[in-house]
Write a protein that holds these residues in place. Structure first.
Motif, mmCIF file in Angstrom:
data_model
loop_
_atom_site.group_PDB
_atom_site.id
_atom_site.type_symbol
_atom_site.label_atom_id
_atom_site.label_comp_id
_atom_site.label_asym_id
_atom_site.label_seq_id
_atom_site.Cartn_x
_atom_site.Cartn_y
_atom_site.Cartn_z
ATOM 1 N N VAL A 331 1.107 -1.235 -0.269
ATOM 2 C CA VAL A 331 -0.119 -0.140 -0.025
ATOM 3 C C VAL A 331 0.860 1.496 -0.073
ATOM 4 C CG1 VAL A 331 -0.208 -0.327 2.377
ATOM 5 C CG2 VAL A 331 -1.778 1.209 1.506
ATOM 6 N N MET A 332 0.552 2.459 -0.640
ATOM 7 C CA MET A 332 1.414 3.479 -0.907
ATOM 8 C C MET A 332 0.522 4.524 -1.105
ATOM 9 S SD MET A 332 3.347 4.816 -4.254
ATOM 10 C CE MET A 332 4.194 3.768 -4.485
ATOM 11 N N VAL A 351 4.615 7.100 1.852
ATOM 12 C CA VAL A 351 5.141 6.177 2.017
ATOM 13 C C VAL A 351 4.358 4.557 1.688
ATOM 14 C CG1 VAL A 351 4.726 4.581 4.869
ATOM 15 C CG2 VAL A 351 5.050 7.408 4.694
ATOM 16 N N ILE A 352 5.474 3.780 1.536
ATOM 17 C CA ILE A 352 5.534 2.337 0.943
ATOM 18 C C ILE A 352 5.588 1.990 1.978
ATOM 19 C CG2 ILE A 352 6.369 1.098 -0.793
ATOM 20 C CD1 ILE A 352 7.148 4.063 -2.204
ATOM 21 N N ALA A 353 3.785 0.892 2.468
ATOM 22 C CA ALA A 353 4.209 -0.063 3.563
ATOM 23 C C ALA A 353 3.736 -1.381 2.104
ATOM 24 C CB ALA A 353 3.118 0.103 4.251
ATOM 25 N N GLY A 354 4.698 -2.736 3.061
ATOM 26 C CA GLY A 354 4.566 -3.967 3.322
ATOM 27 C C GLY A 354 4.973 -3.989 2.122
ATOM 28 N N ALA A 367 0.776 -0.490 -6.400
ATOM 29 C CA ALA A 367 0.722 0.261 -5.331
ATOM 30 C C ALA A 367 0.023 1.548 -5.765
ATOM 31 C CB ALA A 367 1.315 -0.372 -4.708
ATOM 32 N N ALA A 368 0.604 2.019 -6.122
ATOM 33 C CA ALA A 368 1.261 4.017 -6.691
ATOM 34 C C ALA A 368 -0.618 4.406 -7.387
ATOM 35 C CB ALA A 368 1.801 4.312 -8.080
ATOM 36 N N LEU A 467 -8.277 -2.612 1.444
ATOM 37 C CA LEU A 467 -6.716 -1.575 0.775
ATOM 38 C C LEU A 467 -7.405 -0.261 1.932
ATOM 39 C CD1 LEU A 467 -3.960 -1.615 -0.511
ATOM 40 C CD2 LEU A 467 -5.596 -0.533 -2.732
ATOM 41 N N PHE A 468 -8.712 0.053 1.458
ATOM 42 C CA PHE A 468 -8.745 1.590 1.604
ATOM 43 C C PHE A 468 -9.233 1.307 2.647
ATOM 44 C CE2 PHE A 468 -12.444 4.362 2.234
ATOM 45 C CZ PHE A 468 -11.693 5.713 1.733
ATOM 46 N N ARG A 469 -9.720 0.087 4.067
ATOM 47 C CA ARG A 469 -9.388 0.446 5.542
ATOM 48 C C ARG A 469 -8.110 0.570 6.058
ATOM 49 N NH1 ARG A 469 -11.772 -4.174 6.077
ATOM 50 N NH2 ARG A 469 -10.963 -5.155 6.711
ATOM 51 N N THR A 470 -6.857 -0.189 5.188
ATOM 52 C CA THR A 470 -5.339 0.062 5.616
ATOM 53 C C THR A 470 -4.831 1.399 4.976
ATOM 54 O OG1 THR A 470 -5.337 -2.597 5.462
ATOM 55 C CG2 THR A 470 -3.203 -1.631 5.529
ATOM 56 N N PHE A 471 -5.204 1.638 4.195
ATOM 57 C CA PHE A 471 -5.162 3.524 3.237
ATOM 58 C C PHE A 471 -5.243 4.843 4.313
ATOM 59 C CE2 PHE A 471 -5.779 6.631 1.282
ATOM 60 C CZ PHE A 471 -4.261 6.774 0.689
ATOM 61 N N THR A 472 -6.517 3.734 4.793
ATOM 62 C CA THR A 472 -6.876 5.638 5.878
ATOM 63 C C THR A 472 -6.378 5.430 7.615
ATOM 64 O OG1 THR A 472 -9.317 3.700 6.187
ATOM 65 C CG2 THR A 472 -9.429 5.153 4.460
ATOM 66 N N GLU A 473 -5.397 4.298 8.104
ATOM 67 C CA GLU A 473 -4.960 3.865 8.731
ATOM 68 C C GLU A 473 -4.272 4.579 9.393
ATOM 69 O OE1 GLU A 473 -8.107 -0.023 10.593
ATOM 70 O OE2 GLU A 473 -6.144 -0.412 10.077
ATOM 71 N N LEU A 474 -2.862 4.573 7.386
ATOM 72 C CA LEU A 474 -1.593 4.141 7.870
ATOM 73 C C LEU A 474 -1.317 5.596 7.533
ATOM 74 C CD1 LEU A 474 0.763 2.944 7.242
ATOM 75 C CD2 LEU A 474 0.657 3.526 4.921
ATOM 76 N N TYR A 475 -2.016 7.044 7.741
ATOM 77 C CA TYR A 475 -1.095 8.589 6.977
ATOM 78 C C TYR A 475 -1.865 8.416 8.843
ATOM 79 C CZ TYR A 475 -1.877 13.135 7.696
ATOM 80 O OH TYR A 475 -1.690 14.134 7.807
#
Length: 496
Positions: A331-332, A351-354, A367-368, A467-475
């Protein structure tokens, strides 16, 4: 035969089209350029070379056949600002739109001075790196006594209009991004706030984008090949000219522009103000739009292509298309130049995670695209809460070519997108504005034609919900660390 010319000054190039009055394109011209990034958070261009010089070149190319040109209109990246003397000589490089985040101090100071709620209510948006007011305050602070009362300031297209006609004007749409100096409800300058923040600031004449503002003068005629006396129509910021080009003109119409940045324009039924989005004046007289913009989108794909040794972009896209939805756990966060909407954070970073050893360049590109699509989903959701479900979504820009990016956005957002047959861009909208502006065609004329519709693939829904749930939590989970890193780089630069 009679023709009109539309010219658009973009971040990566200047493009121009020569069209008939029914929208048929006879010829096109292009000149490439690139912004300068002299310091972290800075993005600049040479107004004399990259704006006026490139426009003069493409005009000269399109006028070389001797066709009769009835009008010309110019749009440009923006809102930007360049300070000039009274002879239109730039005093320093032009400061670009929201990707330039140098005026963070001024944003804070002006917000404290006038009040965040008051600014939102009167201007239609919070102060951010997108606003011209803080950039002007930064210029005034840097210039000190060198800033003279006769100094002028321009956005990209208005600088060119001044070089063509000698007229200092600013269209209402661009003015509505000069926060906190424009009253969005009254659609006029907020002169009391201007005097409070930047006393004595000289102001251009306000016009609407489709309004004729002058005619080509002698020196400009010699530089461009246009006949002296050719009418010049005001124009506007490129994203709004592009929305106009594809018929995004009715309340509820929403444009998604796939370019160096991802941009959103939706026509409103009535003016509204909401935190986190931008309410602006529209293209047509007395209209309003809701807008948003991400700071880095297509520019990330260019960065990735350079990073991987300049591999043909088609190869990268094919490899990304072969990667399953979710990029196999990658996820990016696409905040490579900070972020405008929806988080308004100039210190945000990519940020590039995983990452694992089995991930390849195709995973990174996918991922981008997916990270950008998650940002789109956040913004479209905010639009829906404010203005209701869009009546239709029109996808435009170079990023619509090939289909992978638009398909991923439809899949992540669960939305249909219409793709027009003619995706030339803002210059095509400028040509239409030129024709309308001097009465060659009726104001309601629309040259747009639909080509196809992109529909979401239901088989990706589960993967993209995760993916969207992870994206919103990562920031929020990485914000503190990323801010520390961003400040450390700025501190190093300041010591040089």
């Amino acid at each position: 035969m009679n023709y009109v010319i539309g010219v658009d000054i973009g971040t990566g190039s200047t493009k121009a089209v020569l069209t008939t009055l029914d929208g048929t394109v006879k010829a096109a011209a292009r000149r490439d350029h690139a912004p300068s990034l002299p310091r972290p958070g800075w993005a600049e261009m040479d107004a004399e070379r990259d704006w006026w010089g490139d426009v003069a070149d493409v005009l000269k190319e399109l006028t070389s056949a001797g066709d009769r040109i009835l009008a010309v209109c110019v749009s440009g990246l923006g809102p930007c600002v360049v300070q000039t003397d009274e002879d239109l000589r730039p005093r320093r490089p032009a400061i670009l739109y929201g990707v330039d985040t140098r005026a963070t101090r001024e944003i804070t100071e002006i917000t404290e001075q006038l009040g965040a709620d008051a600014i939102l209510e009167r201007c239609g948006k919070d102060l951010s790196s997108q606003a011209i007011g803080p950039k002007l305050a930064w210029l005034r602070r840097e210039a000190g006594h060198a800033w003279r009362p006769q100094d002028r300031w321009f956005s990209a297209h208005t600088y060119v209009v001044a070089r063509l006609t000698g007229e200092w004007v600013l269209d209402h749409h661009t003015a509505s991004q000069c926060d906190p100096f424009y009253d969005i409800r009254k659609q006029e300058w907020a002169t009391d706030w201007i005097e409070e923040v930047l006393p004595g600031l000289a102001l251009p004449r306000l016009v609407w984008p489709s309004q004729q503002v002058g005619v080509v003068q002698g020196a400009a005629a010699a530089a461009t090949g246009l006949a002296e006396g050719t009418p010049v129509v005001a124009g506007t910021v490129d994203a709004w000219a592009e929305a106009f080009s594809v018929g995004v003109r009715r309340p509820g119409d929403l444009m998604l522009m796939y370019g160096s940045t991802m941009f959103f324009v939706q026509v409103l039924t009535a003016q509204t103000s909401v935190r986190g989005l931008w309410t602006t004046s529209g293209v047509e007289p007395s209209s309003h739009t809701l807008a948003a913009g991400m700071a880095t989108s297509g520019s990330i794909t260019t960065w990735l292509q350079d990073l991987t040794g300049g591999v043909p972009f088609e190869t990268l896209v094919d490899e990304a298309a072969a990667v399953p939805a979710g990029s196999e756990g990658l996820v990016m966060l696409p905040y490579f130049s900070g972020e405008r909407t929806p988080i308004y954070d100039p210190l945000a970073r990519g940020v590039i995670a995983g990452l694992t050893l089995r991930h390849r360049r195709g995973h990174l590109l996918r991922a981008a695209y997916e990270g950008i699509a998650c940002g789109v989903r956040q913004i479209v959701g905010a639009f829906e809460e404010t203005a209701g479900q869009p009546a239709r979504i029109v996808a435009v820009g170079g990023g619509t070519q090939g289909g992978l990016w638009t398909q991923i956005v439809s899949d992540v957002c669960g939305l249909e997108q219409q793709v027009p047959a003619q995706t030339i861009g803002a210059s095509y909208g400028d040509a239409l504005l030129a024709a309308i502006g001097i009465g060659l065609v009726p104001p309601e004329t629309d040259w747009a034609r639909l080509d196809h519709t992109v529909r979401p693939d239901p088989s990706t829904a589960t993967a993209y919900a995760t993916l969207f749930r992870t994206f919103t939590e990562l920031y929020p989970a990485t914000r503190r660390q990323v801010h520390r890193l961003a400040r450390s780089v700025r501190s190093t630069e300041d010591m040089r």
